[in-house]
Scaffold this motif. Structure first.
Motif, short mmCIF file in Angstrom:
data_model
loop_
_atom_site.label_atom_id
_atom_site.label_comp_id
_atom_site.label_asym_id
_atom_site.label_seq_id
_atom_site.Cartn_x
_atom_site.Cartn_y
_atom_site.Cartn_z
N ASN A 24 16.22 -0.81 -20.93
CA ASN A 24 16.81 0.46 -21.35
C ASN A 24 15.77 1.57 -21.34
OD1 ASN A 24 19.39 -0.56 -21.72
ND2 ASN A 24 19.00 -1.14 -23.85
N ILE A 25 14.55 1.25 -21.82
CA ILE A 25 13.48 2.26 -21.82
C ILE A 25 13.15 2.68 -20.39
CG2 ILE A 25 11.08 2.71 -22.42
CD1 ILE A 25 11.38 0.73 -24.72
N MET A 26 13.05 1.68 -19.49
CA MET A 26 12.71 1.97 -18.10
C MET A 26 13.85 2.75 -17.44
SD MET A 26 11.27 -0.66 -15.19
CE MET A 26 10.09 -1.31 -16.36
N ALA A 27 15.09 2.38 -17.76
CA ALA A 27 16.23 3.10 -17.19
C ALA A 27 16.25 4.54 -17.66
CB ALA A 27 17.53 2.38 -17.56
N THR A 28 15.93 4.74 -18.92
CA THR A 28 15.86 6.10 -19.45
C THR A 28 14.81 6.92 -18.71
OG1 THR A 28 16.56 5.31 -21.63
CG2 THR A 28 15.46 7.46 -21.51
N LEU A 29 13.65 6.28 -18.48
CA LEU A 29 12.58 6.97 -17.78
C LEU A 29 12.98 7.29 -16.34
CD1 LEU A 29 9.64 7.96 -17.84
CD2 LEU A 29 8.93 5.65 -17.17
N GLU A 30 13.61 6.33 -15.68
CA GLU A 30 14.01 6.53 -14.28
C GLU A 30 15.10 7.60 -14.17
OE1 GLU A 30 15.18 2.66 -13.11
OE2 GLU A 30 13.15 2.00 -12.58
N SER A 31 15.95 7.69 -15.20
CA SER A 31 17.07 8.65 -15.13
C SER A 31 16.59 10.09 -15.16
CB SER A 31 18.04 8.40 -16.30
OG SER A 31 17.42 8.73 -17.54
N VAL A 32 15.42 10.30 -15.74
CA VAL A 32 14.92 11.67 -15.82
C VAL A 32 13.74 11.88 -14.86
CG1 VAL A 32 15.67 12.03 -18.19
CG2 VAL A 32 13.44 10.98 -17.76
N SER A 33 13.56 10.92 -13.95
CA SER A 33 12.48 11.03 -12.95
C SER A 33 13.07 11.31 -11.59
CB SER A 33 11.66 9.74 -12.89
OG SER A 33 11.07 9.45 -14.14
N LYS A 50 0.81 -1.22 0.00
CA LYS A 50 0.00 0.00 0.00
C LYS A 50 0.85 1.27 0.00
CE LYS A 50 -0.59 0.22 5.04
NZ LYS A 50 -1.57 0.18 6.15
N ASP A 51 2.00 1.25 0.67
CA ASP A 51 2.84 2.46 0.71
C ASP A 51 3.48 2.75 -0.64
OD1 ASP A 51 2.28 2.85 3.38
OD2 ASP A 51 3.99 1.68 4.07
N THR A 52 3.52 1.74 -1.51
CA THR A 52 4.10 1.91 -2.84
C THR A 52 3.03 2.19 -3.88
OG1 THR A 52 5.91 0.41 -2.28
CG2 THR A 52 5.54 0.84 -4.61
N PHE A 53 2.04 1.30 -3.93
CA PHE A 53 1.06 1.36 -5.01
C PHE A 53 -0.23 2.10 -4.65
CE2 PHE A 53 3.11 -2.90 -6.25
CZ PHE A 53 4.11 -2.24 -6.95
N GLY A 54 -0.33 2.57 -3.42
CA GLY A 54 -1.52 3.34 -3.03
C GLY A 54 -2.39 2.59 -2.05
N GLY A 55 -2.86 3.32 -1.02
CA GLY A 55 -3.69 2.70 0.01
C GLY A 55 -5.15 2.74 -0.34
N SER A 56 -5.97 2.46 0.67
CA SER A 56 -7.42 2.41 0.46
C SER A 56 -8.12 3.64 1.01
CB SER A 56 -7.99 1.15 1.12
OG SER A 56 -7.57 1.07 2.46
N ASP A 60 8.67 8.90 -8.24
CA ASP A 60 7.81 9.04 -9.40
C ASP A 60 7.32 7.69 -9.94
OD1 ASP A 60 8.03 11.71 -9.25
OD2 ASP A 60 9.25 12.00 -11.06
N MET A 61 8.14 6.67 -9.80
CA MET A 61 7.80 5.35 -10.34
C MET A 61 7.09 4.46 -9.33
SD MET A 61 8.90 5.46 -13.46
CE MET A 61 9.01 3.74 -13.96
N ASP A 62 6.93 4.95 -8.11
CA ASP A 62 6.39 4.10 -7.05
C ASP A 62 4.98 3.61 -7.34
OD1 ASP A 62 8.70 4.30 -5.67
OD2 ASP A 62 7.97 5.68 -4.14
N ARG A 63 4.21 4.38 -8.11
CA ARG A 63 2.84 3.96 -8.39
C ARG A 63 2.79 2.76 -9.33
NH1 ARG A 63 -0.16 8.37 -11.15
NH2 ARG A 63 1.88 9.06 -11.87
N PHE A 64 3.91 2.46 -9.97
CA PHE A 64 3.89 1.45 -11.03
C PHE A 64 4.75 0.22 -10.72
CE2 PHE A 64 3.51 5.74 -12.90
CZ PHE A 64 2.19 5.67 -13.32
N VAL A 65 5.95 0.43 -10.16
CA VAL A 65 6.85 -0.70 -9.88
C VAL A 65 7.51 -0.50 -8.53
CG1 VAL A 65 7.33 -1.22 -12.31
CG2 VAL A 65 8.76 0.44 -11.08
N ASP A 66 7.99 -1.59 -7.93
CA ASP A 66 8.69 -1.45 -6.65
C ASP A 66 10.16 -1.12 -6.91
OD1 ASP A 66 9.86 -3.82 -7.47
OD2 ASP A 66 8.87 -5.06 -5.95
#
Length: 790
Positions: free
Chosen positions: A533-542, A58-64, A546-552
């Motif tokens: 590589n795509i995810m790393a690119t996204l994380e590098s500019v985040s 819940k702390d990562t992907f959102g609580g209730s 910012d990514m907590d809602r989607f991945v751990d």
């Protein structure tokens, strides 16, 4: 034993009454300090797999406890200074709200919603509208174009007609106080929208239960009004001050004892369960009125000088102790089975209810006759209006029906009602039965806001499903991302699910951006390395979080968030069944789909617990009733006999719930369990009085007539008084309380009719041995007949 106990209570009445008064005085201090509030964590079945997944992620992907705020305009679109300024103010000021999770505030004005850009100079991400508002018409146009290009914003956070936008905020479950959050957010919304330039709508569980707390003063006023009406009607029907004051005192003492003990046990009082409190208080009134009526039956003997008020009180206590205690034990036993539920709120409520019911032993069964024993001149009435003759005519009709050939018609009709209502009761829904919240009326502010948000957006309520495993970077695998994508499309086919979002939606957009916006490349990478590589690119500019809602943090698990347009029980069950169907048909080695977090996930867990335990709980409650009756009357037939009014009242009530669209949920389960004991209380008094009259030689017809005119009069009085009092709840601003008030009135009415018509007819037709005794040999019966004649 009962005789000795009764004699002791009356003989030592001053000491007993003094002890009760002292305990009541002490417990009243604690009762006044009992905590009245809703604790979210108490409503979760903590050991359920869905709840474990929710707690883990819940702390990562959102609580209730997410709150959704929609800002909507009538003219133009949201891309104008007056609207976006309000969005920014709300986003900034929400950080000051109690228990807020500052990393889970998402809006156009937050850093979470970004646009990814690629050029020959490199790749960059920019917040759509942070930290400043657009400064010119060109910048507003650019913002609108950026939103339209971003599928993670256009639709989820900006409506497709561009007339509304969302601000979402989550809270820390263990710290959230619904009343405080409700006040602070409403204050903030009022402050932001003083000019009324936009419509602001707010939904979410903190707001829903905040509305419950908001209406608490009204609830208290309704309780006071119901008690006042009860007192007035008792005075009107019983015509004595004792008939008015003693039942009220019995209810008051039991409430003080129960709340005081629960404070000592550190149990909070849930505002919605005040219905259960009123239901138990009605039992105190009922037991007290029965004792007063029996005392009044002895007035003639007092007038003749054959006994005193003390003797009459002793007789009332001695004769009604068994049915009174039987009713109390049955109520407590039937309510205790709710403790089988793994939901802490229900377990705490069970303790509160059982303690409350048990206090009736002191407040009604013992205290009432003790106080009656001090009455010096019991003859006479406080006012001239006499409704008893009219009530006796009704009771004469009940006697006629039970002892004439119509008794067979009563039994036949009862059987038909039980079967018909029993079949229809299977239509009762588990969970919420209608769109919106069943706690509030359909035209309430909250439900109107919810409907408006669900119409403009994909859905205000969320469930996340965790996809992944223990392997690091597992979610970068193409087959995993592809499975997530197919899962989302499969789930979106359910009409009640407005949309979904996951990392599998983001990566294709980033891939297209990296390819100079060419739509041909809006797809997942062909290999895990490309996706990595795509995810790393996204994380590098985040930025962090910012990514907590989607991945751990290790990319081992990802969330697929499903957006629901309603929270009906059937909607949730269908969604969970479809999730399991997809998982079963699309297995992946080393990859699991874990159900389910978010508000809809934990509601699904609660519904499953209620569904699996409700039939067991009701069956066990009936078994408890059978065992209690069997032990007390030393007859298995007694247990079977007293099940009849219970089955009639419960099947009819459940049918009514199904017809009215009242679902069986965490709030209605306790009322249903207590209703089993409620359905049989009146029957105990009628049957026990018939048994008592037969034991002294009365004929069956005379015994039934005496029982109905004595105990039956108490049933008619208490049922009439309490039905009118509970119907006052129909004026409540909380639909749940209004529905439960109507349900209680129906339950009381059916129970009374069953006790007055069905039970005497059954007893007269089948003549059970535990009431009539063993058949006498004619030679044994002769002395009794002669003695009676003499």
């Amino acid at each position: 034993m009962i005789k000795r106990f009764s004699e002791f209570c009356i003989l030592q009445r001053a000491w007993v009454a003094g002890l009760i008064a002292l305990i009541t005085l002490v417990l009243s201090y604690f009762a006044l300090h009992v905590e009245v509030r809703t604790i979210f964590e108490d409503m979760l079945p903590s050991q359920h797999p869905y709840v474990k997944v929710h707690e883990k992620f819940k702390d990562t992907f959102g609580g209730s406890n997410m709150v959704t705020i929609m800002l909507e305009v009538d003219k133009g679109d949201i891309f104008q200074p007056v609207v976006l300024e309000k969005v920014r103010t709300l986003t900034q000021e929400l950080r000051k709200v109690s228990a807020v999770n500052a990393f889970q505030i998402v809006s156009l004005a937050s850093k979470k919603l970004k646009e990814v850009r690629a050029s020959t100079g490199g790749i960059e991400t920019r917040p759509l509208m942070w930290p400043d508002l657009p400064a010119s018409a060109a910048e507003y146009t650019a913002l609108r174009d950026a939103v339209l290009r971003n599928p993670m914003v256009y639709g989820p956070y900006v409506s497709t007609d561009l007339k509304a936008t969302l601000v979402t905020v989550d809270f820390i479950d263990r710290n959230v106080d619904y009343g405080t959050v409700f006040k602070e957010i409403n204050t903030l919304v009022s402050k932001v929208n003083q000019d009324g330039a936009v419509k602001i709508r707010v939904v979410g569980d903190p707001m829903l239960y905040g509305w419950v707390n908001y209406y608490l003063p009204e609830t208290v006023h309704l309780v006071a009004l119901a008690l006042a009406l009860t007192v007035v009607l008792l005075f009107l029907l019983l015509r004595t001050w004792r008939g008015m004051l003693l039942p009220f005192l019995a209810g008051l003492v039991s409430a003080i004892w129960a709340l005081g003990i629960c404070k000592l046990l550190n149990i909070n009082f849930e505002p919605l369960v005040i219905v259960v409190a009123m239901l138990i208080t009605s039992r105190a009134v009922s037991h007290s009125v029965q004792i007063i009526n029996r005392f009044d039956d002895e007035i003639k003997e007092i007038a003749a000088g054959k006994q005193t008020s003390r003797d009459a009180a002793r007789t009332a206590l001695m004769d009604l102790f068994r049915p009174g205690m039987l009713g109390i034990v049955a109520d407590a036993g039937c309510m205790a089975v709710v403790a089988m539920s793994p939901i802490p709120m229900l377990q705490k409520l069970t303790v509160l209810s059982v303690v409350w019911v048990c206090t009736l032993t002191v407040s009604a069964v013992v205290l009432t006759p003790i106080l009656l024993s001090w009455i010096r001149k019991p003859q006479g009435y406080a006012h001239p209006f006499d409704a008893v003759p009219y009530l006796r005519r009704f009771l004469d009709f009940a006697v006629f029906v039970a002892t004439s050939r119509f008794r067979y018609g009563v039994l036949a009709c009862s059987a038909i009602v039980m079967v018909t209502s029993g079949v229809y009761a299977f239509n009762l829904k588990i969970g919420d039965a209608n769109p919106g919240s069943p706690i509030l009326w359909p035209d309430s502010t909250y439900n109107l806001d919810s409907a408006a948000i669900n119409q403009k957006f994909q859905g205000a309520d969320r469930m996340f499903v965790v996809v992944g495993g223990d392997e690091r970077d597992l979610v970068k695998r193409t087959e995993v991302l592809d499975s997530m994508n197919r899962f989302q499309r499969f789930m979106e086919a359910q009409p009640e699910i407005g949309g979904s979002v996951s990392i599998a939606d983001i990566l294709p957009v980033v891939n297209r951006t990296l390819r100079e916006g060419n739509p041909r490349y809006q797809e997942l990478g062909e290999t895990q390395a490309v996706n990595g590589n795509i995810m790393a690119t996204l994380e590098s500019v985040s930025e962090p979080g910012d990514m907590d809602r989607f991945v751990d943090a290790t990319n081992a698990n990802a969330a697929v968030t499903l957006l629901f347009r309603d929270r009906q029980g059937e909607t949730i069950r269908t969604a969970i069944a479809r999730i399991k169907e997809f998982v079963a048909q699309n297995p992946l080695d080393g990859v699991s789909y874990q159900l389910a977090g978010g508000l809809i996930g934990v509601m699904g867990a609660a519904n499953e617990v209620i569904l699996s335990s409700q039939i067991e709980a009701l069956a066990l409650a009936l078994l408890v009733l059978v065992v209690i009756c069997t032990v007390v009357y030393r007859s298995t037939v007694a247990g079977m006999l007293f099940m009849v009014p219970v089955i009639i009242s419960n099947t009819l009530t459940f049918s009514f719930m199904a017809w009215k669209g009242i679902g069986m949920n965490i709030n209605t389960v306790p009322v249903a369990a207590l209703g089993i004991g409620l359905g049989v209380d009146y029957a105990f008094y009628i049957a026990d009085r018939i048994k008592e009259e037969l034991a002294i030689g009365a004929t069956p017809e005379a015994a039934i007539a005496t029982a109905l005119h004595s105990a039956g009069l108490g049933v008619v009085v208490t049922a009439s008084v309490l039905i009118f009092s509970t119907l006052l709840w129909s004026a409540s601003s909380l639909r749940f309380q209004a529905d439960m008030g109507l349900l209680m009135a129906m339950w009381l009415g059916i129970s009374a009719m069953s006790a007055l018509f069905v039970m005497p007819a059954i007893i007269y037709v089948f003549r059970p041995e535990f009431i009539f005794g063993k058949p006498r040999h004619p030679a044994q019966a002769l002395p009794l007949v002669l003695g009676t004649a003499h």
